[in-house]
Design an enzyme around this catalytic site. Structure first.
Site, mmCIF file in Angstrom:
data_model
loop_
_atom_site.group_PDB
_atom_site.id
_atom_site.type_symbol
_atom_site.label_atom_id
_atom_site.label_comp_id
_atom_site.label_asym_id
_atom_site.label_seq_id
_atom_site.Cartn_x
_atom_site.Cartn_y
_atom_site.Cartn_z
ATOM 1 N N ARG A 306 15.079 39.115 -15.551
ATOM 2 C CA ARG A 306 14.091 38.295 -16.258
ATOM 3 C C ARG A 306 14.555 37.967 -17.667
ATOM 4 O O ARG A 306 14.440 36.826 -18.128
ATOM 5 C CB ARG A 306 12.743 39.009 -16.264
ATOM 6 C CG ARG A 306 12.043 38.924 -14.921
ATOM 7 C CD ARG A 306 10.807 39.789 -14.805
ATOM 8 N NE ARG A 306 10.158 39.541 -13.516
ATOM 9 C CZ ARG A 306 9.123 40.215 -13.042
ATOM 10 N NH1 ARG A 306 8.601 41.207 -13.759
ATOM 11 N NH2 ARG A 306 8.599 39.913 -11.869
ATOM 12 N N HIS A 448 12.371 31.108 -11.305
ATOM 13 C CA HIS A 448 13.260 32.243 -11.071
ATOM 14 C C HIS A 448 12.642 33.569 -11.544
ATOM 15 O O HIS A 448 12.000 33.635 -12.592
ATOM 16 C CB HIS A 448 14.575 32.046 -11.836
ATOM 17 C CG HIS A 448 15.534 31.148 -11.138
ATOM 18 N ND1 HIS A 448 16.550 30.483 -11.799
ATOM 19 C CD2 HIS A 448 15.672 30.793 -9.838
ATOM 20 C CE1 HIS A 448 17.257 29.780 -10.949
ATOM 21 N NE2 HIS A 448 16.736 29.944 -9.747
ATOM 22 N N GLU A 449 12.885 34.620 -10.758
ATOM 23 C CA GLU A 449 12.516 35.996 -11.120
ATOM 24 C C GLU A 449 11.035 36.166 -11.456
ATOM 25 O O GLU A 449 10.673 36.838 -12.411
ATOM 26 C CB GLU A 449 13.390 36.498 -12.276
ATOM 27 C CG GLU A 449 14.855 36.578 -11.949
ATOM 28 C CD GLU A 449 15.122 37.315 -10.641
ATOM 29 O OE1 GLU A 449 14.447 38.318 -10.375
ATOM 30 O OE2 GLU A 449 15.996 36.874 -9.884
ATOM 31 N N GLY A 450 10.193 35.585 -10.670
ATOM 32 C CA GLY A 450 8.753 35.658 -10.907
ATOM 33 C C GLY A 450 8.327 34.454 -11.721
ATOM 34 O O GLY A 450 8.753 34.265 -12.858
ATOM 35 N N GLN A 455 4.385 35.977 -14.825
ATOM 36 C CA GLN A 455 4.676 36.633 -16.103
ATOM 37 C C GLN A 455 3.417 36.729 -16.966
ATOM 38 O O GLN A 455 3.206 37.720 -17.678
ATOM 39 C CB GLN A 455 5.774 35.880 -16.857
ATOM 40 C CG GLN A 455 7.063 35.658 -16.088
ATOM 41 C CD GLN A 455 7.663 36.927 -15.523
ATOM 42 O OE1 GLN A 455 7.692 37.954 -16.192
ATOM 43 N NE2 GLN A 455 8.143 36.865 -14.295
#
Length: 592
Positions: A306, A448-450, A455
């Site tokens: 992240r 990407h990545e959540g 977030q």
């Protein structure tokens, strides 16, 4: 305009800004006083940065547009085909030792501070994010296995990864689960010999299949039958593309099969795959750590990724900004507002106020984003090498900053790419110019990545309330230290914004309804991110002091822009949050 093969270093990233952030602001040179980094000095850090710049400019940037135009495809032999420049660039990167830069000496690494290693990687993310993704994933994979894997797994898979022979991936999402990992269906059945038979399908796996090295080490989330339901029943496995024999030699091909390639709008040089595990009875997997703790282990790689995604978003925004400044200086169009002579020569567009606005906005976003990513990397170094109290403090602060470090750059440095296209005018969205690709590449990073929405939920729903709000408390204390050391317009504005953040957080959770509190978590994320980046700008001004020169003046005017144009945007967002707005909760979806 720069052609595909001749992007000069000053259009990729700013060496001067990196030096300022590393040495004048974060004082990474002081880390050499610690045992882990005692073999290093300013000279070795400079050498790594210079080498990174040279390799990125000479071997990564030249094929960025070519890789974008020639996506990976499956050849007649069933193997994935990439343009040869990708493998050639990665060989240079690996031969230079950069793949192992931050790792232990005992593993063949250089024991570089994380801050220096991530600054080094930023050159490659800016020059060619598609090719840079392969080592990015491999480094994260190796870090996880070192932390949680057995010595046997480290010897069999990490050492070859850090030699550049093996590549690494992370296999989380599935076609029917996506980010909802509680619903994954991939299973792993114990075979009685210490191995597991893994069966299932994984989607969106970057770097999932290629011929760039000898092997691919997949980190796969799966459920062992009989385990707890939901995320508490997830375990983590190493599932290599090719099995490794006891002596380290390669054995037979594992039961891991490519179903197809996904074709994204950006990152086209990175293979993105749908993988099937166990089509022929079960792929051989090796348990990492203990059963049912896989998701907590995977968060080691996910949180690192992240911050890395945020750095990648910043790098793409930064190179777009540098391209648009160069274009604005060279492109002549129009004349000053007060000049009424139609025969007067046209002026560079950088002379027009609105173009300056767009350039200054980009500068404030990308330099703020770079400061954010490197600050978080410095916290990692503090976690690893600091005294216990300082290390614990760094850990709490990093937890609360991680969702911001991922989401803020992927929103605002993407906006910088948007503005770079706008500065270029009609040329900006043509493929003849580089900025349209930077935008397409960067548009993936809010997902990407959540996703950024995830977030926001993580920040407001977990990080600021964990352990009685310890993370938020530390963040406020840290920001207040900077405010107390400064005075004037910016310090006053930031103090007011921080007070508002604390009050609004209390209001959101004080009414006892989590659904209402989280309904506008994206607004909370945006507002908090802007407060954090405003603080980083103020802290950079503290480091600058009364130093003179164009570089420092550029920092001052970018900070001025951020405080006068950007930080005020948080006021209406805090108003919305404070009012506990229910628009999203009360919406009848039939009207959409």
């Amino acid at each position: 305009m720069s052609s595909a093969a001749d992007v000069p270093a000053h259009l990729v990233l700013s060496r001067r800004d990196l030096e300022f952030l590393l040495y004048e602001w974060l004082d990474v040179e002081s880390l050499t006083e610690r045992k882990r980094f005692s073999d290093h000095s300013r000279e070795t850090f400079d050498a790594v940065m210079e080498l990174s710049e040279q390799i990125a400019v000479k071997h990564f940037a030249p094929h960025n547009k070519k890789a974008d135009a020639n996506e990976p495809h499956v050849g007649e032999d069933g193997k994935v085909v990439l343009i040869p420049e990708v493998e050639q660039a990665l060989k240079v990167f690996n031969d230079a030792g950069l793949i192992s830069g931050q790792f232990d000496d005992s593993l063949g690494g250089m024991q570089l501070p994380t801050t220096v290693s991530k600054a080094s990687l930023a050159w490659f993310q800016a020059a060619n994010t598609g090719t840079a993704t392969y080592p990015f994933l491999t480094i994260g994979n190796a870090n996880l296995l070192i932390e949680y894997g057995s010595g046997e797994l480290v010897d069999a898979y990490v050492r070859p990864m850090l030699e550049g022979r093996f590549h690494g991936t992370m296999c989380l999402s599935e076609p029917g689960a996506g980010s909802s990992l509680a619903y994954i269906t991939t299973k792993a059945v114990e075979q009685g010999d210490g191995t597991y038979a893994v069966t299932g399908t994984k989607m969106w796996i970057s770097g999932g299949e290629h011929e760039l090295g000898e092997n691919i080490v997949h980190l796969v989330l799966a459920k062992i039958p009989g385990g707890p339901a939901g995320v508490k029943g997830i375990s983590l496995f190493v599932v290599p593309k090719t099995l490794v024999n006891a002596d380290g030699s390669l054995g037979e091909r594992n039961d891991v099969n490519l179903v197809g390639l996904n074709h994204k709008m950006g990152y086209r040089g990175t293979t993105n795959t749908l993988l099937a595990f166990g089509e022929n009875g079960g792929a051989t997997g090796y348990l990492v750590g203990e059963p049912h703790k896989g998701l907590s282990y995977m968060f080691k790689m996910m949180n690192e990724a992240r911050i890395g995604v945020g750095m990648g978003a910043t790098a793409l925004g930064y190179t777009g900004y540098l391209h648009s400044v160069a274009y604005a200086r060279d492109r002549a169009q129009g004349r000053p507002v007060g000049d009424k002579d139609p025969a007067a020569p046209q002026v560079p567009i950088i002379d027009h106020s609105d173009v300056r606005r767009m350039l200054l906005a980009q500068k404030s976003y990308v330099e703020g984003g770079l400061a954010l990513g490197l600050y978080c990397s410095r916290l990692v170094d503090e976690q690893i090498t600091g005294e216990q109290d300082s290390a614990d403090r760094a850990g709490f602060l990093l937890d609360v900053l991680t969702p911001i470090a991922k989401a803020w750059p992927s929103q605002w440095c993407l906006e910088a790419n948007n503005l770079a296209i706008q500065v270029h005018g009609g040329y900006g969205y043509t493929r003849d110019y580089n900025v349209e690709q930077f935008y397409r590449d960067n548009r993936l990073n809010p997902i990407h990545e959540g996703t950024n929405g995830i977030q926001g939920l993580d920040l407001l729903g977990r990080k600021v309330v964990a352990q009685g709000g310890r993370g938020l408390q530390l963040l406020v204390e840290t920001i207040t230290e900077t405010i107390d050391a400064m005075s004037g317009e910016y310090a006053d504005a930031l103090r007011a914004a921080v007070d508002r953040l604390v009050a609004v957080t209390g209001t959101l959770w004080g009414q006892g309804d989590a659904e209402v509190a989280l309904a506008n978590s994206s607004a909370y994320l945006e507002a908090t991110g802007h407060v954090v980046v405003a603080w980083l700008w103020l802290d950079q001004l503290r480091a600058i002091g009364d130093k003179e020169g164009a570089f420092y003046d550029g920092k001052r005017v970018a900070a001025q822009y951020f405080f006068r144009y950007e930080l005020p945007k948080t006021g209406p967002q805090f108003d919305l949050l404070e009012n506990l707005d229910r628009t999203m909760l009360d919406l009848d979806t039939a009207v959409l």
